[in-house]
Write a protein that holds these residues in place. Structure first.
Motif, PDB file in Angstrom:
ATOM      1  N   HIS A  79       0.869  -1.177   0.000  1.00 39.04           N
ATOM      2  CA  HIS A  79       0.000   0.000   0.000  1.00 39.04           C
ATOM      3  C   HIS A  79       0.905   1.226   0.000  1.00 39.04           C
ATOM      4  CE1 HIS A  79      -4.012   1.844   1.036  1.00 39.04           C
ATOM      5  NE2 HIS A  79      -3.198   2.869   1.203  1.00 39.04           N
ATOM      6  N   GLY A  80       0.515   2.238  -0.730  1.00 39.31           N
ATOM      7  CA  GLY A  80       1.327   3.447  -0.734  1.00 39.31           C
ATOM      8  C   GLY A  80       0.730   4.516  -1.610  1.00 39.31           C
ATOM      9  N   HIS A  81       1.333   5.691  -1.549  1.00 42.05           N
ATOM     10  CA  HIS A  81       0.893   6.828  -2.340  1.00 42.05           C
ATOM     11  C   HIS A  81       2.128   7.530  -2.889  1.00 42.05           C
ATOM     12  CE1 HIS A  81      -3.013   6.359  -0.362  1.00 42.05           C
ATOM     13  NE2 HIS A  81      -2.303   6.172   0.728  1.00 42.05           N
ATOM     14  N   SER A  82       1.976   8.188  -4.009  1.00 46.52           N
ATOM     15  CA  SER A  82       3.120   8.905  -4.578  1.00 46.52           C
ATOM     16  C   SER A  82       3.697   9.893  -3.578  1.00 46.52           C
ATOM     17  CB  SER A  82       2.690   9.652  -5.848  1.00 46.52           C
ATOM     18  OG  SER A  82       2.238   8.748  -6.830  1.00 46.52           O
ATOM     19  N   TYR A  83       2.813  10.473  -2.756  1.00 46.45           N
ATOM     20  CA  TYR A  83       3.262  11.480  -1.796  1.00 46.45           C
ATOM     21  C   TYR A  83       3.337  10.931  -0.372  1.00 46.45           C
ATOM     22  CZ  TYR A  83       3.116  15.109  -5.314  1.00 46.45           C
ATOM     23  OH  TYR A  83       3.368  15.876  -6.431  1.00 46.45           O
ATOM     24  N   THR A  84       3.566   9.632  -0.240  1.00 50.03           N
ATOM     25  CA  THR A  84       3.738   9.047   1.091  1.00 50.03           C
ATOM     26  C   THR A  84       4.823   9.780   1.867  1.00 50.03           C
ATOM     27  OG1 THR A  84       3.013   6.845   0.400  1.00 50.03           O
ATOM     28  CG2 THR A  84       4.411   6.976   2.344  1.00 50.03           C
ATOM     29  N   ALA A  85       4.496  10.172   3.094  1.00 54.05           N
ATOM     30  CA  ALA A  85       5.458  10.841   3.990  1.00 54.05           C
ATOM     31  C   ALA A  85       6.121  12.035   3.323  1.00 54.05           C
ATOM     32  CB  ALA A  85       6.510   9.852   4.478  1.00 54.05           C
ATOM     33  N   HIS A  86       5.354  12.800   2.555  1.00 55.96           N
ATOM     34  CA  HIS A  86       5.972  13.958   1.888  1.00 55.96           C
ATOM     35  C   HIS A  86       6.560  14.902   2.933  1.00 55.96           C
ATOM     36  CE1 HIS A  86       2.371  16.728   2.389  1.00 55.96           C
ATOM     37  NE2 HIS A  86       1.813  15.547   2.580  1.00 55.96           N
ATOM     38  N   PRO A  87       7.762  15.378   2.706  1.00 56.83           N
ATOM     39  CA  PRO A  87       8.471  16.156   3.742  1.00 56.83           C
ATOM     40  C   PRO A  87       7.723  17.389   4.203  1.00 56.83           C
ATOM     41  CG  PRO A  87       9.988  15.466   2.017  1.00 56.83           C
ATOM     42  CD  PRO A  87       8.616  15.118   1.530  1.00 56.83           C
ATOM     43  N   ILE A  88       6.994  18.035   3.293  1.00 57.59           N
ATOM     44  CA  ILE A  88       6.263  19.237   3.702  1.00 57.59           C
ATOM     45  C   ILE A  88       5.228  18.874   4.757  1.00 57.59           C
ATOM     46  CG2 ILE A  88       4.700  21.058   2.930  1.00 57.59           C
ATOM     47  CD1 ILE A  88       6.123  20.915   0.203  1.00 57.59           C
ATOM     48  N   GLY A  89       4.456  17.823   4.487  1.00 57.27           N
ATOM     49  CA  GLY A  89       3.443  17.403   5.452  1.00 57.27           C
ATOM     50  C   GLY A  89       4.045  16.981   6.769  1.00 57.27           C
ATOM     51  N   CYS A  90       5.141  16.217   6.719  1.00 54.24           N
ATOM     52  CA  CYS A  90       5.767  15.742   7.954  1.00 54.24           C
ATOM     53  C   CYS A  90       6.332  16.892   8.777  1.00 54.24           C
ATOM     54  CB  CYS A  90       6.870  14.733   7.627  1.00 54.24           C
ATOM     55  SG  CYS A  90       6.259  13.169   6.960  1.00 54.24           S
ATOM     56  N   GLN A  91       6.955  17.866   8.105  1.00 59.64           N
ATOM     57  CA  GLN A  91       7.531  19.003   8.828  1.00 59.64           C
ATOM     58  C   GLN A  91       6.442  19.869   9.454  1.00 59.64           C
ATOM     59  OE1 GLN A  91      11.053  19.446   8.951  1.00 59.64           O
ATOM     60  NE2 GLN A  91      10.516  20.826  10.620  1.00 59.64           N
ATOM     61  N   VAL A  92       5.371  20.088   8.699  1.00 56.24           N
ATOM     62  CA  VAL A  92       4.254  20.866   9.236  1.00 56.24           C
ATOM     63  C   VAL A  92       3.611  20.129  10.408  1.00 56.24           C
ATOM     64  CG1 VAL A  92       1.947  21.748   8.728  1.00 56.24           C
ATOM     65  CG2 VAL A  92       3.796  22.101   7.094  1.00 56.24           C
ATOM     66  N   ALA A  93       3.424  18.823  10.257  1.00 55.25           N
ATOM     67  CA  ALA A  93       2.828  18.037  11.347  1.00 55.25           C
ATOM     68  C   ALA A  93       3.704  18.068  12.588  1.00 55.25           C
ATOM     69  CB  ALA A  93       2.604  16.599  10.882  1.00 55.25           C
ATOM     70  N   LEU A  94       4.998  17.960  12.398  1.00 50.52           N
ATOM     71  CA  LEU A  94       5.918  18.019  13.535  1.00 50.52           C
ATOM     72  C   LEU A  94       5.773  19.345  14.267  1.00 50.52           C
ATOM     73  CD1 LEU A  94       8.306  16.694  15.058  1.00 50.52           C
ATOM     74  CD2 LEU A  94       9.827  17.814  13.418  1.00 50.52           C
ATOM     75  N   GLU A  95       5.715  20.431  13.521  1.00 48.38           N
ATOM     76  CA  GLU A  95       5.551  21.758  14.121  1.00 48.38           C
ATOM     77  C   GLU A  95       4.204  21.861  14.828  1.00 48.38           C
ATOM     78  OE1 GLU A  95       6.681  25.339  15.381  1.00 48.38           O
ATOM     79  OE2 GLU A  95       7.948  24.282  13.942  1.00 48.38           O
ATOM     80  N   SER A  96       3.158  21.340  14.189  1.00 45.38           N
ATOM     81  CA  SER A  96       1.813  21.417  14.754  1.00 45.38           C
ATOM     82  C   SER A  96       1.709  20.641  16.068  1.00 45.38           C
ATOM     83  CB  SER A  96       0.796  20.868  13.736  1.00 45.38           C
ATOM     84  OG  SER A  96      -0.494  20.810  14.288  1.00 45.38           O
ATOM     85  N   VAL A  97       2.169  19.398  16.060  1.00 48.18           N
ATOM     86  CA  VAL A  97       2.056  18.559  17.258  1.00 48.18           C
ATOM     87  C   VAL A  97       2.891  19.132  18.398  1.00 48.18           C
ATOM     88  CG1 VAL A  97       2.530  16.273  18.216  1.00 48.18           C
ATOM     89  CG2 VAL A  97       1.512  16.486  15.938  1.00 48.18           C
ATOM     90  N   LYS A  98       4.117  19.540  18.094  1.00 43.16           N
ATOM     91  CA  LYS A  98       4.977  20.084  19.147  1.00 43.16           C
ATOM     92  C   LYS A  98       4.411  21.380  19.723  1.00 43.16           C
ATOM     93  CE  LYS A  98       9.490  18.037  18.255  1.00 43.16           C
ATOM     94  NZ  LYS A  98      10.920  18.299  18.027  1.00 43.16           N
ATOM     95  N   GLU A  99       3.810  22.199  18.872  1.00 43.98           N
ATOM     96  CA  GLU A  99       3.240  23.449  19.365  1.00 43.98           C
ATOM     97  C   GLU A  99       2.048  23.171  20.281  1.00 43.98           C
ATOM     98  OE1 GLU A  99       2.448  27.475  20.081  1.00 43.98           O
ATOM     99  OE2 GLU A  99       4.251  26.402  19.427  1.00 43.98           O
ATOM    100  N   MET A 100       1.199  22.224  19.931  1.00 40.15           N
ATOM    101  CA  MET A 100       0.076  21.905  20.813  1.00 40.15           C
ATOM    102  C   MET A 100       0.550  21.294  22.127  1.00 40.15           C
ATOM    103  SD  MET A 100      -3.056  20.698  18.304  1.00 40.15           S
ATOM    104  CE  MET A 100      -2.144  19.489  17.356  1.00 40.15           C
ATOM    105  N   GLN A 101       1.582  20.478  22.062  1.00 44.57           N
ATOM    106  CA  GLN A 101       2.143  19.943  23.302  1.00 44.57           C
ATOM    107  C   GLN A 101       2.709  21.065  24.171  1.00 44.57           C
ATOM    108  OE1 GLN A 101       4.867  17.067  21.466  1.00 44.57           O
ATOM    109  NE2 GLN A 101       3.668  15.381  22.326  1.00 44.57           N
ATOM    110  N   ALA A 102       3.365  22.024  23.516  1.00 43.68           N
ATOM    111  CA  ALA A 102       3.925  23.158  24.268  1.00 43.68           C
ATOM    112  C   ALA A 102       2.813  24.008  24.872  1.00 43.68           C
ATOM    113  CB  ALA A 102       4.808  24.003  23.353  1.00 43.68           C
ATOM    114  N   MET A 103       1.713  24.177  24.138  1.00 45.19           N
ATOM    115  CA  MET A 103       0.584  24.932  24.665  1.00 45.19           C
ATOM    116  C   MET A 103       0.032  24.267  25.924  1.00 45.19           C
ATOM    117  SD  MET A 103      -1.431  25.903  21.150  1.00 45.19           S
ATOM    118  CE  MET A 103      -2.752  26.781  22.006  1.00 45.19           C
ATOM    119  N   GLU A 104      -0.054  22.961  25.908  1.00 40.84           N
ATOM    120  CA  GLU A 104      -0.525  22.239  27.085  1.00 40.84           C
ATOM    121  C   GLU A 104       0.433  22.445  28.251  1.00 40.84           C
ATOM    122  OE1 GLU A 104      -2.348  17.877  28.074  1.00 40.84           O
ATOM    123  OE2 GLU A 104      -0.494  17.918  26.909  1.00 40.84           O
TER     124      GLU A 104
END
Length: 802
Positions: free
Chosen positions: A645-670
């Motif tokens: 199973h897979g997609h051409s854009y599997t784990a695309h770096p833009i999405g992963c970097q944005v997600a990393l920033e998003s998750v870490k920021e919400m953790q920091a907010m908590e």
């Protein structure tokens, strides 16, 4: 209470914001030329100048310069600080209260509104220093002024190093969504920056670069300096060039209005909308969005009963009450997420992921696995959205169950779940839900499973309780009220009272019946706590916990395990009964107030799926997390045994970097306690003892008393619930509840109008309904002020509809 800020756009007023690539690059000189020329060319129009923040001696302030050399131009400075330094330093040194960003922006808009008379006019807003010079609060201007969304002019730097400075300033504005209409700068025959920049901006962006000869230098004699500047401003070439600039800006303004006015009509002719019966939708029903920031869209305001006067604002703020289909966590156009996306785009673009790895994907995997605190989960599989992530999960579960129980590959396998569940719209995901509005008319749909009915949670007439449908009363008895929502979530206390026993009997009986029919299952699939698209149903957490526990201890109801072909020893936390899959696409990552909603249930899934808030609403990405025991099922010397199973854009770096920033920021907010204003409002029952204080981790940003007050509107309201950032209002409908109900349509229309007596308010709420349920979903950055405003409008709208 102030209305949310709307962007600066009027039909009668052309508003332009002037930024500088650096300090002392000539912003005020160019602004003077623009205002002076506008006043000469449009003699009957109002021309105005606004300096939001000014530093330095008042007699040398920019508005004094404009007053002297552009007579007839209305000038205003909002905050003047005498110390000639950065505004944030000057504001502190002044000893005066420092204005908040919201206050500063609101004053900018108020002044613009005053300038928007019935006759046409111009307003030029000049910033202080460079693009990233801080405002009084310390926030850089590039971020501070985003909500105004005014088209901009950039004054470039003509000095040594000015090419780099100008391009960097432009990119800072561009990446934040500013429309830079032109670059202005002085000619310097030594460096000739203007020649390079003319070619650069025209070739790369199609943006004109306007250059002028430098103004005369100062000689220390104020009168001689003023005479020299007057001669400079009177130069024919200066006037002709500024005339061309202003004519272009006037066309830009008209083009923007024309585009916004025609967009809905064009869309109705060419666009096929999701989740929409377009035979019922015309141009007037299509919301035209000019921009978005924070929790709000900037949308075209509807005309009032007398038509749209030229001085009426074109745009209004529309609260994004669906969180843009549940994706918004850190607000629209969040600069941190934008920069994260730009970084990854610049460093990687997109790179294939099969047998490869990059830092954004690795860092995100570690962050998610650590954040879940799930001892069962050790692997992560990336895909592109929640629906496909769920298909990955079901592939994992089906394979694991088939191999465990030795079933033939031709054996029909289904899933266990709850009635009304929704796991996405791709064909495989639809088959994991019982027949309903989303799938029953799809030609290839074939529901593959068994779905149990369940008790739900609602606040009715001010009381929190567990409700049961008529067909469940024979199994569970009547519903039961509790002192507070916290008591419903106190699962251990409820189990100590034996409340789960009837659930166990009901579930075991259903599973035994399925076994007797020869049915086989590959996974238990649950949306923990809340069934989203299925109607915003709040499931009794004790029921879901009991369901998981019964399934895990009932392997005998699913099949007889065969010897694992590899002969490997059992791994820790290996699944039993059936693989348990949690669909956390909607409810995960702080949507309900916690990193994972599984913590409410006190059970850990074997597979969990995460999207929506994962990337803060910026780009698509999904992560399917799985246990090591599930992962090992696919290991084999034969490639065809792999999870293909897979997609051409599997784990695309833009999405992963944005997600990393998003998750870490919400953790920091908590960690920073940024939701304490909501957590400390008291969702524990008034009679709770000190031993109940730990229950405060069940909370909502929606005030407890407001939720109770809504639930007491019994003429219209069946019940209400609120948890984390979500509020759901279940409305009465004598024709029955469900997706086909129109009971919530009137309330949605009332919210869409806003507060202004049917004429369209200065702000409104753009909401979605699920049949008889209207839900309002805030983001993780929604302020207490916004919640108060929304609560007031909701209560008004409910009462108005009686």
């Amino acid at each position: 209470m102030e209305s949310p800020l709307a962007s600066l756009l009027w039909r009668s007023l052309r508003v332009y914001q002037i930024f500088g690539a650096n300090t002392d690059v000539g912003k005020t000189v160019f602004t003077t030329l623009l205002t002076r020329t506008a006043k000469k060319l449009w003699k009957d129009e109002k021309v105005a100048f606004l300096k939001p923040v000014s530093t330095g001696a008042e007699d040398e302030a920019d508005d004094r310069h404009i007053n002297r050399f552009a007579p007839g131009v209305a000038c205003n400075t909002l905050y003047q600080y005498d110390i000639p330094c950065s505004p944030h330093t000057a504001a502190i040194a002044s000893g005066r209260p420092i204005p908040t960003d919201d206050t500063l922006l609101a004053k900018c808009r108020d002044y613009a509104a005053q300038c928007a008379t019935k006759e046409k006019g111009w307003l030029f807003i000049e910033t202080a220093g460079g693009v990233h010079s801080p405002g009084p609060s310390g926030r850089t201007q590039a971020d501070l002024y985003i909500p105004l969304r005014a088209p901009s002019l950039l004054v470039g730097d003509h000095r040594l190093g000015g090419i780099s400075q100008t391009i960097s300033a432009f990119e800072s504005l561009r990446i934040r969504g500013y429309d830079v209409e032109s670059v202005l700068l002085f000619k310097d025959e030594t460096y000739e920056n203007y020649q390079y920049l003319e070619d650069y901006f025209q070739k790369n962006y199609g943006i004109p670069v306007i250059s002028l000869s430098q103004p005369p230098g100062r000689h220390g004699n104020p009168e001689r300096d003023a005479e020299a500047m007057e001669r400079y401003y009177d130069r024919k070439d200066c006037g002709e060039i500024m005339c061309q600039v202003l004519e272009t800006l006037d066309k830009v303004h008209q083009t923007r209005l024309s585009s916004l006015d025609s967009m809905a009509t064009k869309a109705s002719q060419h666009i096929w909308y999701p989740f929409t019966q377009q035979s019922l939708v015309g141009p007037k029903d299509i919301m035209t969005i000019d921009s978005a920031h924070g929790d709000y869209f900037q949308t075209i305001a509807p005309p009032n009963q007398d038509g749209q006067p030229t001085n009426a604002p074109v745009l209004r703020s529309s609260f994004d009450a669906s969180a843009s289909w549940w994706t918004q966590g850190l607000g629209h156009s969040n600069p941190k997420l934008t920069l994260a996306a730009a970084y990854a785009a610049g460093r990687y673009g997109h790179v294939m992921f099969a047998s490869a790895v990059h830092q954004p994907a690795m860092s995100l995997a570690e962050t998610l696995l650590n954040g879940m605190k799930n001892p069962r989960i050790n692997r992560i599989f990336y895909s592109d959205n929640g629906s496909t992530g769920m298909e990955v999960a079901i592939k994992m579960g089906l394979r694991a169950a088939r191999k465990r129980y030795g079933w033939d590959t031709n054996q029909r396998l289904g899933v266990l779940g709850l009635k009304g569940a929704y796991h996405g719209d791709t064909l495989g995901a639809m088959d994991c839900a019982d027949p309903g509005i989303y799938n029953e008319k799809i030609e290839w749909y074939e529901g593959r499973g068994y779905w149990l009915d369940y008790p739900t949670i609602l606040c009715k007439s001010g009381e929190w309780g567990v409700a049961v449908t008529d067909n469940l009363k024979s199994s569970f008895g009547e519903g039961r009220n509790y002192p507070s929502l916290n008591d419903i979530f106190d699962i251990k206390a409820r189990e100590a009272r034996g409340e789960q026993k009837r659930y166990e009997e009901y579930i075991t009986s259903a599973l035994q019946s399925c076994k007797d029919q020869g049915r086989k299952f590959g996974a238990l699939m649950l949306e923990p706590i809340i069934l989203g698209a299925g109607g915003m149903e709040f499931v009794d957490p004790l029921f879901q916990r009991t369901l998981v526990n019964v399934v895990r201890k009932s392997s005998h109801l699913f099949g007889t395990a065969v010897q694992d072909a590899s002969g490997a020893a059992k791994v820790p936390n290996e699944w039993t009964g059936l693989p348990v899959v949690f669909d956390e696409v909607f409810t995960g990552l702080y949507r309900l107030g916690r990193f994972t909603p599984s913590s409410f249930l006190g059970v850990h899934p074997d597979i969990s799926v995460h999207a929506k808030l994962l990337t803060g609403g910026l780009v698509p990405l999904c992560a399917t997390l799985a246990s090591e025991s599930i992962f090992k099922v696919f290991l084999s010397p034969d490639k065809t045994d792999a999870l293909l199973h897979g997609h051409s854009y599997t784990a695309h770096p833009i999405g992963c970097q944005v997600a990393l920033e998003s998750v870490k920021e919400m953790q920091a907010m908590e960690e920073r306690g940024e939701w304490n204003w909501a957590k400390h409002r008291g969702w524990v029952a008034p009679e709770a003892t000190s031993q109940d204080e730990h229950k405060s981790d069940v909370w909502s940003i929606w005030p407890h008393e407001f939720v109770k007050a809504l639930s007491r509107q019994t003429d219209r309201v069946l019940g209400v619930w609120a948890l984390g950032s979500v509020l759901a209002i279940h409305l009465k409908d004598i024709a029955g509840s469900g997706y086909s109900s129109n009971a919530a349509a009137g309330l949605r229309e009332s919210l869409d109008l806003g507060r202004a007596n049917g004429e369209g308010g200065p702000w409104n709420v753009h909401s979605r309904v699920l049949g008889n349920v209207l839900y309002v979903m805030a983001s993780q950055v929604t302020s207490e002020t916004s919640i108060k405003q929304l609560s007031g409008l909701l209560m008004e709208s409910i009462e108005k509809g009686k």
